[in-house]
Design a protein around this motif. Structure first.
Motif, short mmCIF file in Angstrom:
data_model
loop_
_atom_site.label_atom_id
_atom_site.label_comp_id
_atom_site.label_asym_id
_atom_site.label_seq_id
_atom_site.Cartn_x
_atom_site.Cartn_y
_atom_site.Cartn_z
N ALA A 58 0.87 -1.19 0.00
CA ALA A 58 0.00 0.00 0.00
C ALA A 58 0.90 1.22 0.00
N LYS A 60 0.66 4.30 -0.30
CA LYS A 60 0.40 5.58 0.34
C LYS A 60 1.20 5.72 1.64
N ASP A 79 -0.70 -1.43 -4.19
CA ASP A 79 -2.07 -0.96 -3.99
C ASP A 79 -2.02 0.55 -4.09
N SER A 102 -7.48 1.05 -5.33
CA SER A 102 -8.47 1.22 -4.27
C SER A 102 -8.85 2.69 -4.14
N ARG A 149 -15.47 -3.85 -2.73
CA ARG A 149 -15.02 -3.74 -1.34
C ARG A 149 -16.23 -3.79 -0.43
N HIS A 199 -11.02 -4.15 3.64
CA HIS A 199 -9.91 -3.51 4.37
C HIS A 199 -10.54 -2.79 5.55
N SER A 202 -6.34 0.54 9.92
CA SER A 202 -4.89 0.56 9.99
C SER A 202 -4.44 0.51 11.44
N GLN A 203 -3.19 0.06 11.63
CA GLN A 203 -2.60 -0.06 12.97
C GLN A 203 -3.46 -0.94 13.87
N GLY A 238 -4.94 -4.26 4.07
CA GLY A 238 -3.73 -4.16 4.90
C GLY A 238 -4.13 -3.98 6.35
N GLY A 239 -3.33 -3.23 7.08
CA GLY A 239 -3.77 -2.83 8.41
C GLY A 239 -3.03 -3.41 9.60
N LEU A 240 -2.16 -4.40 9.36
CA LEU A 240 -1.47 -4.98 10.51
C LEU A 240 -0.58 -3.91 11.15
N GLU A 275 -2.55 -6.13 1.32
CA GLU A 275 -2.10 -4.77 1.01
C GLU A 275 -1.44 -4.12 2.21
N PRO A 276 -0.35 -4.68 2.72
CA PRO A 276 0.28 -4.04 3.88
C PRO A 276 1.03 -2.77 3.48
N GLY A 277 0.92 -1.73 4.27
CA GLY A 277 1.67 -0.50 4.04
C GLY A 277 2.54 -0.21 5.25
N ARG A 278 1.87 0.10 6.35
CA ARG A 278 2.59 0.52 7.55
C ARG A 278 3.63 -0.51 8.01
N TYR A 375 3.53 6.87 6.62
CA TYR A 375 2.67 8.02 6.88
C TYR A 375 3.49 9.16 7.52
C1 LIG Z 1 -4.32 2.45 3.83
C2 LIG Z 1 -4.74 1.22 3.14
C3 LIG Z 1 -3.96 0.07 3.24
C4 LIG Z 1 -2.71 -0.02 4.07
O1 LIG Z 1 -2.94 0.04 5.44
P1 LIG Z 1 -1.72 -0.18 6.45
O2 LIG Z 1 -2.31 0.01 7.78
O3 LIG Z 1 -0.70 0.84 6.12
O4 LIG Z 1 -1.21 -1.57 6.24
C5 LIG Z 1 -4.35 -1.05 2.50
N1 LIG Z 1 -5.47 -1.02 1.74
C6 LIG Z 1 -6.25 0.07 1.65
C7 LIG Z 1 -7.45 0.03 0.79
C8 LIG Z 1 -5.91 1.22 2.35
O5 LIG Z 1 -6.69 2.30 2.25
#
Ligand SMILES: *Cc1c(COP(=O)(O)O)cnc(C)c1O
Length: 421
Positions: A58, A60, A79, A102, A149, A199, A202-203, A238-240, A275-278, A375
């Motif tokens: 992810a 962003k 993503d 997304s 979604r 999804h 996050s966190q 994502g969100g872990l 979709e992991p980002g953080r 972020y």
């Molecule tokens: C922000 C977001 C993520 C990533 O979330 P993290 O908490 O950073 O892993 C994944 N998918 C979607 C659709 C998001 O908006």
């Protein structure tokens, strides 16, 4: 685990002393570790081994081209949530069939570009969006692969500003209405349903909300298949979460998360996307800042840094806690002092920490904010005409500036003066 450790009393980024980078680029700056980025990506990739899967970073969370390229070369998909992010992913060499799109507000232009250049799937967040994607696809003579979604109405137990899976949130389609929405999708000529997306925020620091959400998605998969839909792909978002403090309970590891995914949806034979980002970028980056002044107030000491809320907005925006450590390691046994750690911006919200216990610091000393890779830089602004700060990428004993600090002239020359002035 990350690669920002002390050696002989000095903070290193992998094999490079942070002080050397500061001497070269000046503070403040963001610094990322290649080894940490790759380690985190691999942790997710390994966690889903044995399952047909794609880890879509992810972007962003941290979208510098050098970071994207590092992850893309390791095999990551992306993503994206905007046309700009899509362009970044393509520019970093990510093939269109590894990019998922997304976001709740996709425009005609964004959809057209993605359909023309290549897209793995759109994650559709509303019925008007579904119709728009179909219309654009028809106008181009193509068929758009989509998931819908769904909003599973699960409490992610995270900060309100980053919870996305409750019915009050703007994201997705209520899971209770999924059957009718999928039925409508099959009637639209420009769409091909390929799966389901979810999804929830996050966190997240517990697996339970994920488990609830994915179980609902598993149930929905069976229902939709019985309705005749070809559900072959599940995008689980994502969100872990990551540990921001050393003391608090550690969030679940990617491996346990992967195990839980296999338990909840493994029996369906679907391809899995996450979709992991953080978790990939967060602990792979630090923000390094210098002490401008130590100011004694009536009842407290302020540490005034050269970094501010415009560089790292998470404390002001999410009440986030970042560990702040001296670049020169504190002597063992030194008495700690409470500091209010602030930036120079003209807002009281420009406060990183209150009463934070630190070894004594003086003007010119360097500190590092840990867990600032996600972020952080991406949410920065030039408020107070403070230039966007440089980003640096370390790889072993090398480092490179991956985004330059703009000069004041460059900032000023972005504005244009109308003729009548
Ligand atoms: C922000 C977001 C993520 C990533 O979330 P993290 O908490 O950073 O892993 C994944 N998918 C979607 C659709 C998001 O908006």
């Amino acid at each position: 685990m990350d690669h920002f450790l002390y050696r002989d009393g000095e903070l290193y980024a992998e094999d490079v002393p942070v002080r050397d980078i500061a001497a070269s680029v000046g503070s403040p700056f963001y610094c990322y570790s290649t080894a940490t980025l790759l380690r985190h990506f691999k942790a997710f990739d390994d966690a889903l081994a044995g399952t047909d899967h794609l880890v879509c970073y992810a972007m962003k969370a941290a979208s510098n081209q050098a970071i994207l390229k590092t992850l893309a070369q390791a095999g990551a998909g992306m993503d994206v949530v905007s046309g700009g992010e899509y362009a970044r992913a393509i520019a970093a060499g990510v093939p269109g069939d590894k990019i998922v799109f997304s976001g709740v507000g996709k425009t005609h232009d964004e959809i057209r570009t993605a359909l023309t250049t290549g897209i793995r799937q759109f994650n559709v967040e509303s019925e008007p969006e579904m119709r728009r994607i179909s219309d654009v696809a028809v106008s181009l003579g193509v068929v758009a692969p989509i998931t819908v979604r769904v909003n599973p109405d699960v409490d992610a137990k995270t900060h309100a500003k980053i919870a996305t899976g409750k019915s009050e949130n703007k994201f997705g389609i209520p899971i209770s209405r999924a059957r009718e929405v999928y039925a409508e999708a099959t009637k639209l000529p420009g769409l091909k349903v390929v799966g389901i997306d979810v999804h929830i925020g996050s966190q997240l620091t517990q697996l339970e909300p994920f488990r609830q959400a994915f179980s609902k998605v598993a149930e929905l998969t069976e229902t939709l298949r019985a309705d005749g839909h070809d559900i072959r792909r599940l995008d689980l978002g994502g969100g872990l979460g990551i540990p921001y403090t050393r003391s608090n309970e550690a969030p679940p590891l990617p491996n346990d998360y992967g195990q839980m995914i296999k338990e909840t949806v493994g029996h369906l034979g679907c391809e899995v996307e996450i979709e992991p980002g953080r978790l990939i970028a967060g602990n792979a980056g630090i923000l390094v800042s210098g002490v401008v002044f130590v100011k004694t107030g009536e009842d407290r000491q302020f540490l005034i840094l050269d970094a501010a809320m415009n560089d790292l907005i998470r404390p002001a925006m999410y009440d986030a806690h970042h560990e702040i450590v001296p670049v020169k390691e504190a002597e063992p046994g030194v008495e700690l002092r409470p500091y209010d750690i602030v930036g120079p911006v003209c807002e009281s919200g420009d406060t990183f920490a209150k009463g934070r216990l630190m070894a004594p610091l003086a003007e010119g000393d360097l500190v590092a904010f840990r867990s600032a890779g996600a972020y952080g830089a991406v949410m920065s602004s030039e408020y107070n005409t403070r230039p966007l700060i440089p980003e640096v990428l370390v790889n072993g004993d090398q480092f490179a500036v991956i985004r330059q600090r703009p000069t004041f002239d460059e900032i000023i020359n972005r504005d244009t003066i109308p003729e009548w002035l």
